[in-house]
Design a protein around this motif. Structure first.
Motif, mmCIF file in Angstrom:
data_model
loop_
_atom_site.group_PDB
_atom_site.id
_atom_site.type_symbol
_atom_site.label_atom_id
_atom_site.label_comp_id
_atom_site.label_asym_id
_atom_site.label_seq_id
_atom_site.Cartn_x
_atom_site.Cartn_y
_atom_site.Cartn_z
ATOM 1 N N GLY A 184 0.025 -12.985 -2.577
ATOM 2 C CA GLY A 184 0.159 -11.851 -1.662
ATOM 3 C C GLY A 184 1.171 -10.859 -2.171
ATOM 4 O O GLY A 184 1.901 -11.131 -3.133
ATOM 5 N N LYS A 185 1.203 -9.705 -1.554
ATOM 6 C CA LYS A 185 2.106 -8.654 -2.036
ATOM 7 C C LYS A 185 2.430 -7.686 -0.904
ATOM 8 O O LYS A 185 1.556 -7.293 -0.141
ATOM 9 C CB LYS A 185 1.434 -7.899 -3.179
ATOM 10 C CG LYS A 185 2.280 -6.782 -3.789
ATOM 11 C CD LYS A 185 1.581 -6.186 -4.999
ATOM 12 C CE LYS A 185 2.241 -4.887 -5.436
ATOM 13 N NZ LYS A 185 3.570 -5.073 -6.039
ATOM 14 N N ASN A 186 3.696 -7.320 -0.827
ATOM 15 C CA ASN A 186 4.125 -6.235 0.053
ATOM 16 C C ASN A 186 4.470 -5.030 -0.802
ATOM 17 O O ASN A 186 5.268 -5.134 -1.732
ATOM 18 C CB ASN A 186 5.362 -6.644 0.866
ATOM 19 C CG ASN A 186 5.016 -7.653 1.926
ATOM 20 O OD1 ASN A 186 3.846 -7.932 2.153
ATOM 21 N ND2 ASN A 186 6.026 -8.215 2.578
ATOM 22 N N LEU A 195 3.209 -10.673 5.353
ATOM 23 C CA LEU A 195 2.548 -10.080 4.200
ATOM 24 C C LEU A 195 1.752 -8.825 4.595
ATOM 25 O O LEU A 195 1.076 -8.819 5.615
ATOM 26 C CB LEU A 195 1.567 -11.073 3.582
ATOM 27 C CG LEU A 195 2.116 -12.021 2.537
ATOM 28 C CD1 LEU A 195 1.039 -13.017 2.126
ATOM 29 C CD2 LEU A 195 2.593 -11.239 1.313
ATOM 30 N N GLU A 196 1.812 -7.837 3.740
ATOM 31 C CA GLU A 196 0.970 -6.643 3.908
ATOM 32 C C GLU A 196 -0.475 -6.989 3.537
ATOM 33 O O GLU A 196 -1.414 -6.657 4.243
ATOM 34 C CB GLU A 196 1.509 -5.563 2.975
ATOM 35 C CG GLU A 196 0.879 -4.212 3.094
ATOM 36 C CD GLU A 196 1.515 -3.266 2.089
ATOM 37 O OE1 GLU A 196 2.763 -3.309 1.936
ATOM 38 O OE2 GLU A 196 0.786 -2.508 1.422
ATOM 39 N N THR A 197 -0.612 -7.653 2.391
ATOM 40 C CA THR A 197 -1.946 -8.107 1.954
ATOM 41 C C THR A 197 -1.826 -9.482 1.321
ATOM 42 O O THR A 197 -0.933 -9.710 0.501
ATOM 43 C CB THR A 197 -2.553 -7.142 0.902
ATOM 44 O OG1 THR A 197 -2.411 -5.804 1.355
ATOM 45 C CG2 THR A 197 -4.033 -7.440 0.687
ATOM 46 N N GLY A 198 -2.714 -10.368 1.694
ATOM 47 C CA GLY A 198 -2.722 -11.702 1.113
ATOM 48 C C GLY A 198 -4.130 -12.057 0.663
ATOM 49 O O GLY A 198 -5.107 -11.533 1.185
ATOM 50 N N MET A 199 -4.225 -12.920 -0.334
ATOM 51 C CA MET A 199 -5.542 -13.344 -0.827
ATOM 52 C C MET A 199 -5.485 -14.839 -1.115
ATOM 53 O O MET A 199 -4.517 -15.321 -1.695
ATOM 54 C CB MET A 199 -5.904 -12.558 -2.092
ATOM 55 C CG MET A 199 -7.186 -13.039 -2.748
ATOM 56 S SD MET A 199 -8.016 -11.794 -3.813
ATOM 57 C CE MET A 199 -6.892 -11.663 -5.184
ATOM 58 N N ALA A 200 -6.514 -15.537 -0.702
ATOM 59 C CA ALA A 200 -6.569 -16.978 -0.977
ATOM 60 C C ALA A 200 -7.936 -17.336 -1.539
ATOM 61 O O ALA A 200 -8.954 -16.827 -1.071
ATOM 62 C CB ALA A 200 -6.308 -17.778 0.298
#
Lengths: 342, 342, 342, 342
Positions: D204-206, D218-223
């Motif tokens: 993830g990344k902010n 989190l602003e955006t997360g991916m799993a």
């Protein structure tokens, strides 16, 4: 908060849509009576919708003291007479489009409606209550498109309904494709542009269904309309749409264009298969305008409760019918027809 | 394999598109001569395109023994005369649309073209050479749409070009919006349906650009066409498209419908931002029809080499012009016009 | 303006695309030589493309004094050696992706390329030269999407190619799906984000084609990549796309999102039939990237003429290969793999 | 036909959506009680929804002999306890997702639910009741896509809600982005594939909202998820969508692909203006899933009346929560997490 008691006349395909909405989806009302000459339809109304009073004679139903309002979904030829009867009995009246098939009768009906200013009268131009049309109307009113110069309206019924239509048209008068189908579009043109139609030419062609010739109907018709301010409008009406129920409206203005249902998408799903990328379409009017029918019935009930006038008046019905009749005449004569303001 | 030596007349906006294609993108030819009354355009042809011969006088260029073929991209009023001159000098001729503005002159031109059967004559209806139009044509010919009953054609120029158009129209005669813009669509109607136009009505409106009234031009025009087999066609032409260059064609057949460029997508990119999901559009004809222009010039050269006739004949030019003139007359008289077959 | 003389090695499917472009569509060059071990391919090059010199031995071709530049479209395993040979012979070199399959060999190749700064070296990441990708890149560079946080890349080959792929993979090493197909996407990730990949996990599944198990290949694979700035990337690669050739790229930034070819539309035509509204799709890479292949070859030739360096370097080839190998290792071990910067 | 008497706990944003549906749009039920610690919310329930009983203490409400069923729309941390209390009091229970935040507590709750087989328990995975998802599910079950190999799920909240989210997250525990947002997607993965999740990695990344770092969000997360049958799944969750509320699901099968809401279209209107062709998007969950919320509440009431079990069980809640927690752990450790079947 007393519930508005409603009686419905006509329980055909569209009648059932309205009846179920009144019974289940519209707030503040109760469907208590139904009128039909078909016993099965009355049985259905009792068993499925919980209707308490059933009638085979409309004149009798409108006299019922229980009823506050009448919902007319009978064949077009009966609308005028039934509206008049109900108004005279002190009922609020909702009538399906068209308001009538004969101009003199419509004018008489309009006059009678006018005599009862405390009773709500509403005409079933349900597209005005569809979310997408309302959204478009808001943009137009906000000036997003500038001045409207051209409006294109398609109403094409699914070919799946052709067989039953041919039967129906053999037995009764649909009024012709412009009266039967384009009347909604004519109302949209007047609603969006706030202008009347001045001059009309209409053409049409039967190609796949020779049976239509025999019943005096068109597979596809097209009419071009000149508005009083030189604005332009186009009607395409048809009965042979393979991909479903294609009702599309385009607005061209000086600042932008807008299309409502350019693709009559069934839902939000796209399928990608050997055909390519496929978007399924709405298959008929109950599917496409499901919520609009609820919204318009809700508006009728709300108008009664709040003592408001609905946006769609008997005059709108009269004017739309004039244009539809002019289209018919233009098609039959293959000449230009000018609509005179009387 | 000798290269076909080509001379071009006219190096305006479209002239430059053709000149660059002939110089760089078309196989089997060489652009060796250019004719223009504007010295800067000739300088450009020499410097950028490597043209060896330049002319201010067209009559002189067509006499050049170097040249095999002439590409005419001059103002419409000169086409007929220039075609005739080049044919008489033994050259193959490509002419931009329309073939001419005057029916008598076009018929004379057609007769002269007919006298030189060994010389290729081709008219610039480039949409027939666009991948999307070709794909649609294939589907139609394969019967995928059944019998065509209705064809709708939009040609709307970007509003970004309005200012320069007003200047242009003040100085020279565009032939009117149906001749200038719809002529391509009229050709498409004839190409797809293989039918001639029988009867026409046209209307139009100026709303945002009063300057157009002064130069006798239309912001938006619409014409409804009845074909000889009762088929239907619609033309919408305009000069005020905010989103770009909107050339769209719709075919309605008994078995299906088809739209070419319902959205004139610029490329394959969708942007999602605070406006919603946005698809950018083609902004002008050189962008939209870039490849079609190459393909049509390639076809012209190939026809010369392979001693074939192109699909687009002088007769097509004549018939399309008849319809465009009828649209003009219908608009100006606000009456129905019947096109007589002579 | 002397034309750049080019020799090509490899005339398989992609080789033919490049050869035809060099012979016909790229300005300023001439295809004069071809090398292949297959005699039919050489015959084709002579007969169809007008090639003057043919070779069965690559080492011989690169010595030809006629040639300025070499175009390498041979199997991936030969790229490094052939690049090195050509550079040493003073030729400009274009090589198809991947630059190689072995990291040590690639590093050696990169070093050798570096020794000849006056010779152009370019790697065939043609997506960078596709109009839609260039348009997206411009928007990104202009800050329209804000800071990129996630990039999703799909490369799925049409199922129509499955049979021939299984044969091919049985005979030679494709490098695996991430090397063979995702390498383009890895380049796009680096190009758009300007960041290197830090950590990788990859998974995959064969469901419809058990034959792929036997040749050690994947029907569909997916890899998740963590970039050095915590940015996120996703690769999906497949060989079983029913609707065509699905190459899609999505960029998610702090200010907006963007999709390139979310639907890999074949052209601008929509068909409406009993399936719904159908958009046909591009069927293979020569169709989808036709213009990109011309543009990239044109850029190679222009770089030679203008003594410029192309944007795609040997270093890009090295870095992309590292990531592809890490994906392969992650899939095979079903563990996270960290890519160390050496 | 007695109406089911319902009491609701929680009248926040989603609580109000449910309360209004129960009061007005769901057939066969009556909203008679409401519980909230906020007096204004109770006042609203009485004034607007006609609720007859109000409570500040949940334990008291569940004892009310009037009530047949309890609707739980309180903060996630209370769900388990409130479900248990209501079940023990003999009530039917609907609980919003997630069923809980702690695995042990969920297992205990599941056990208690199991002890009352005559009481309906249903979990609020409303997407299963959305028309588009149901349509997709039908296609999958009919085998149209073949065997599912990959499923991609996006749930991205509108950036317009960021400010209020930061406040909310500072005050209470959302459970993290995968629990708060992806739990719906995890349920969809299990629903469509009928497989459990085996192994997970999440990143993830902010970038735009440093305030999120401070509240551990989190602003955006991916799993990326590996299923038990090697099937693949992807979750993207975010809180910074400029174009609205982006909930999209893609299914890739051996015979085709399918996307639900690839563009989260607000309605059927396309606007063409200087930006291009623009499609407005749904702006939040009440807009996008308006009908799904009605449908799921209707299903709950119907299950009670017809003595049926709803499709969504406590076990589904448990399994989805396990996966969400694994995603959280994978993100926090930046390592692969294997979900053990106990």
């Amino acid at each position: 908060m007393e519930k508005i008691k409603v009686g419905i006349v006509g329980l055909g395909r569209l009648g059932k849509v309205h009846a179920e909405n009144l019974a289940e989806n519209v707030q503040g009302c109760e469907l208590v009576a139904a009128c039909s000459v078909v016993q099965e339809e009355l049985d259905y109304a009792v068993a499925t919708l919980g209707v308490k009073e059933t009638y085979k004679d409309y004149a009798e139903m409108v006299k019922s003291p229980t009823l506050d309002a009448i919902f007319i979904v009978s064949p077009s030829g009966f609308h005028c007479e039934q509206i008049q009867l109900a108004m005279k009995q002190g009922k609020h009246v909702f009538s399906e489009k068209p308001i009538g098939l004969d101009l003199a009768e419509i004018e008489e009906t309009q006059a009678i409606v006018g005599r009862y200013p405390d009773q709500v009268f509403m005409l079933g131009f349900m597209r005005r209550y569809d979310d997408s049309y309302l959204y478009a109307k808001q943009l137009v009113e906000a000036g997003e498109l500038g001045e409207l110069t051209l409006i294109r309206c398609y109403s094409i019924d699914p070919s799946s309904g052709m067989e039953s239509f041919v039967k129906f048209a053999g037995a009764s008068d649909s009024g012709g494709i412009f009266m039967d189908m384009s009347i909604h579009d004519i109302d949209l043109i007047r609603w969006f542009t706030k202008k009347e139609v001045h001059k009309v030419w209409a053409i049409g062609k039967n190609a796949a269904y020779p049976a239509l010739d025999k019943v005096g109907e068109l597979e596809t018709g097209m009419a071009m309309l000149q508005l009083e301010n030189q604005g332009m409008a186009l009607l395409v009406a048809g009965r042979n749409c393979q991909h479903g129920y294609h009702v599309e409206t385009e607005l061209i203005g000086t600042k932008g264009m807008l299309r409502i249902a350019a693709i009559p998408e069934k839902n939000l799903v796209s399928v990608m298969n050997e055909d390519g990328v496929v978007r399924a379409c709405s298959q008929d009017f109950p599917e496409r305008f499901r919520e609009a029918f609820v919204n318009e019935a809700q508006e009728f009930i709300s108008c009664i409760k709040e003592k408001r006038k609905p946006e769609v008046s008997a005059y709108d019905g009269l004017q739309s019918t004039k244009v539809a009749l002019a289209c018919k005449e233009a098609f039959e004569s293959n000449e230009l027809i000018t609509i005179e303001d009387k």
